[in-house]
Design an enzyme around this catalytic site. Sequence first.
Site, PDB file in Angstrom:
ATOM      1  N   ASP A   1       0.932  -1.113  -0.212  1.00  0.00           N
ATOM      2  CA  ASP A   1      -0.046   0.474   0.389  1.00  0.00           C
ATOM      3  C   ASP A   1       0.863   1.521   0.166  1.00  0.00           C
ATOM      4  O   ASP A   1       0.508   2.851   0.729  1.00  0.00           O
ATOM      5  CB  ASP A   1      -1.187  -0.157   1.166  1.00  0.00           C
TER       6      ASP A   1
ATOM      7  N   ASP B   1      -0.199  -4.773  -3.952  1.00  0.00           N
ATOM      8  CA  ASP B   1      -1.897  -3.790  -3.730  1.00  0.00           C
ATOM      9  C   ASP B   1      -0.388  -2.247  -3.820  1.00  0.00           C
ATOM     10  O   ASP B   1      -1.541  -1.450  -2.803  1.00  0.00           O
ATOM     11  CB  ASP B   1      -2.805  -3.341  -3.323  1.00  0.00           C
TER      12      ASP B   1
END
EC number: 3.1.1.11
Length: 564
Positions: free
Chosen positions: A385, A406
């Site tokens: 992230d 991600d």
Amino acid sequence: MSSYGRLDEHEQAKLEASRKTKKRIAIIAISSIVLVCIVVGAVVGTTARDNSKKPPTENNGEPISVSVKALCDVTLHKEKCFETLGSAPNASRSSPEELFKYAVKVTITELSKVLDGFSNGEHMDNATSAAMGACVELIGLAVDQLNETMTSSLKNFDDLRTWLSSVGTYQETCMDALVEANKPSLTTFGENHLKNSTEMTSNALAIITWLGKIADTVKFRRRRLLETGNAKVVVADLPMMEGRRLLESGDLKKKATIVVAKDGSGKYRTIGEALAEVEEKNEKPTIIYVKKGVYLENVRVEKTKWNVVMVGDGQSKTIVSAGLNFIDGTPTFETATFAVFGKGFMARDMGFINTAGPAKHQAVALMVSADLSVFYKCTMDAFQDTMYAHAQRQFYRDCVILGTVDFIFGNAAVVFQKCEILPRRPMKGQQNTITAQGRKDPNQNTGISIHNCTIKPLDNLTDIQTFLGRPWKDFSTTVIMKSFMDKFINPKGWLPWTGDTAPDTIFYAEYLNSGPGASTKNRVKWQGLKTSLTKKEANKFTVKPFIDGNNWLPATKVPFNSDF
């Protein structure tokens, strides 16, 4: 004293041109009204044919108006729409604009109730308190954005869709924080509290999307040139754009009114202290020069700090570093080393690092929830992230982004152009996913556009599975075009969020990419994955149409390609 003589040829020509312009505008306006009537009539006619039940009524027992029926028919939550708009004063005589404004007004009222619900918790454990605190901030952002929407012209369709998309994102992010706390009762609490406001927001978004399409059809959309010699383009937030023209010449470091330096040679030693001095809601840029050094602080550019321009000495020289992370108890939304909420923000020649490491899971280096924001020659360095493109319109040029899981995610309308995207070695047992886009509603105008970038490994990843992304939400939208992909990309390309496939409602696309990892021959066979876009389809995700960049990026003096 006025002279009442014969007009000369020049004045006569000017008068004739003026008459033609007024006539043209009148024709367009009349065409708009006629088209709205036609479309409303068609929608209502269809509704009447398809609805065998008794027509809905207003609170006073009168049948719902034609306008209410037409507007509610395009929404996802029709029952809630009829309930909401049917309670509007004089609903049967209200225009679509008045009904839209009323829909926004009642959504503000509902969200204010939601905010009270999240603010009144007592005797909470740390995880619950952190999640509820994140929700208080997020719902506050949603209310502020809706208030701005209330004061905006209905002709500003791009702005209104962007802002209402962000309001939906704020509520969804609140729900994400509650789910992260891993307490079923808290999740249920959030679902119950947010149900009405989420549906109302979605309906308002659907209505403005539909009205915008009508306006587009007759070429009556804002920022379009009328076919006249003296027409002017109307741009988003004109005072702010005019203010940004101060950036057009000279060395920004020399123009800085605030200097930050670790060695004491500036006015402040920390970035946080410098931001505290920035005037609130300033239409003109406040330039902050941050000298080289590693600044160990979590920085927040608050929502009232508009048009902050932050300039460093280089993306590897001026570095902001911190280590908040999910494993140690901070919701993902609040882990960012550098978080931006104030619109019109720009940073250049800086680095943002989250030092938590892969074992700490979600740990954001940069989180941006600011409209019309720009990052130029910056580095975002973390693992899971890394880059949270949370909401609103954003542009990144010549940046470097490092991460594992991600590591480019969120629900902004964002374009990454000529950036280096560098997956790195994750924890043992993990696989890399570059993107995780969070579009929840089909009417949101959000997505991740990766244009003319380079995707290559930072480390030796021959034994690591690396994918282009996975769909975080049901309408996840990600387009990668004209970019270089090295051979380490898994031939399948994309990974499901759960199970063995993705929702049919996603929009994933690859267009004219190059490199040994760019072949789409063995890509996953998802209905939502497009590997053969036309140029016209792909062009929708370039700077000009996707983030309206031609109207606000030129004043920043950051280079950009508006289309192909």
